[in-house]
Design an enzyme around this catalytic site. Structure first.
Site, PDB file in Angstrom:
ATOM      1  NE  ARG A 146      -4.042  -1.824   2.186  1.00 52.52           N
ATOM      2  CZ  ARG A 146      -4.589  -2.189   3.234  1.00 52.52           C
ATOM      3  NH1 ARG A 146      -4.393  -2.203   4.404  1.00 52.52           N
ATOM      4  NH2 ARG A 146      -5.688  -3.260   2.885  1.00 52.52           N
TER       5      ARG A 146
ATOM      6  CD  GLU B 143      -9.225   1.192  10.598  1.00 47.56           C
ATOM      7  OE1 GLU B 143      -9.263   2.243  10.380  1.00 47.56           O
ATOM      8  OE2 GLU B 143      -9.439   0.195   9.959  1.00 47.56           O
TER       9      GLU B 143
END
Length: 176
Positions: A28, A173
């Site tokens: 990524r 997160e």
């Protein structure tokens, strides 16, 4: 969610040239950096790369994911590569060459341009040749971060001086 099959069974091209610029299965960070690098035009405007796969590659995800992307007008569906190139203002000759080259790499079993590994779908390696074709503009998204707030095993958040911030907790997160 649709990015996975398109990266695995398709290509990402610079919309200004129609050329591939990255191994679509790079990690990524590498992909994000490459997208941001080619994203900026000299005049400061942005040109997002375009990710493309065909009808077979699109089966690498659920029909619900494809439908959701089409319904939200993120994923576009095209009957031909010419139509796709015209919609995204991609030079057709450059895009056609990239797709032709990619398809030849699939046939030979080795991506000579970017070194991307090929995966099988229903027992076959997938090229980009069977309409309809699916595409969307790519831009990096935050999936995870490296770093963030410091917490302990009770999810208590610490400040910069390593003191617990009373009443502040973080998990998942939020910690990134």
């Amino acid at each position: 969610v649709f990015a996975i099959p398109a990266f695995a069974y398709g290509i990402m091209v610079d919309a200004r040239t129609g050329k591939r610029f990255i191994n679509e299965l790079a990690d990524r960070k590498i992909r994000a950096d490459a997208i941001l690098k080619i994203n900026k035009n000299p005049d400061g405007s942005l040109t997002h790369p375009v990710v493309i796969c065909d009808s077979v590659g699109a089966t690498g995800t659920t029909k619900a994911n494809v439908y959701r992307g089409l319904h939200k007008n993120v994923i576009k569906k095209f009957d031909s590569i010419e139509e796709l190139a015209q919609f995204y203002s991609i030079p057709y000759d450059g895009l056609k060459k990239s797709i032709d080259d990619y398809n030849s790499y699939v046939k030979s079993g080795k991506d000579l341009e970017m070194g991307k590994p090929f995966f099988k779908l229903d027992g076959k390696v997938v090229d980009i040749s069977k309409p309809p074709f699916y595409a969307w503009r790519a831009l990096p998204k935050v999936h995870h971060t490296m770093g963030g707030v410091k917490i302990d095993t009770e999810a208590r958040v610490y400040d910069k001086q390593n003191n617990i911030i009373q009443g502040l907790f973080a998990a998942g997160e939020f910690v990134g």
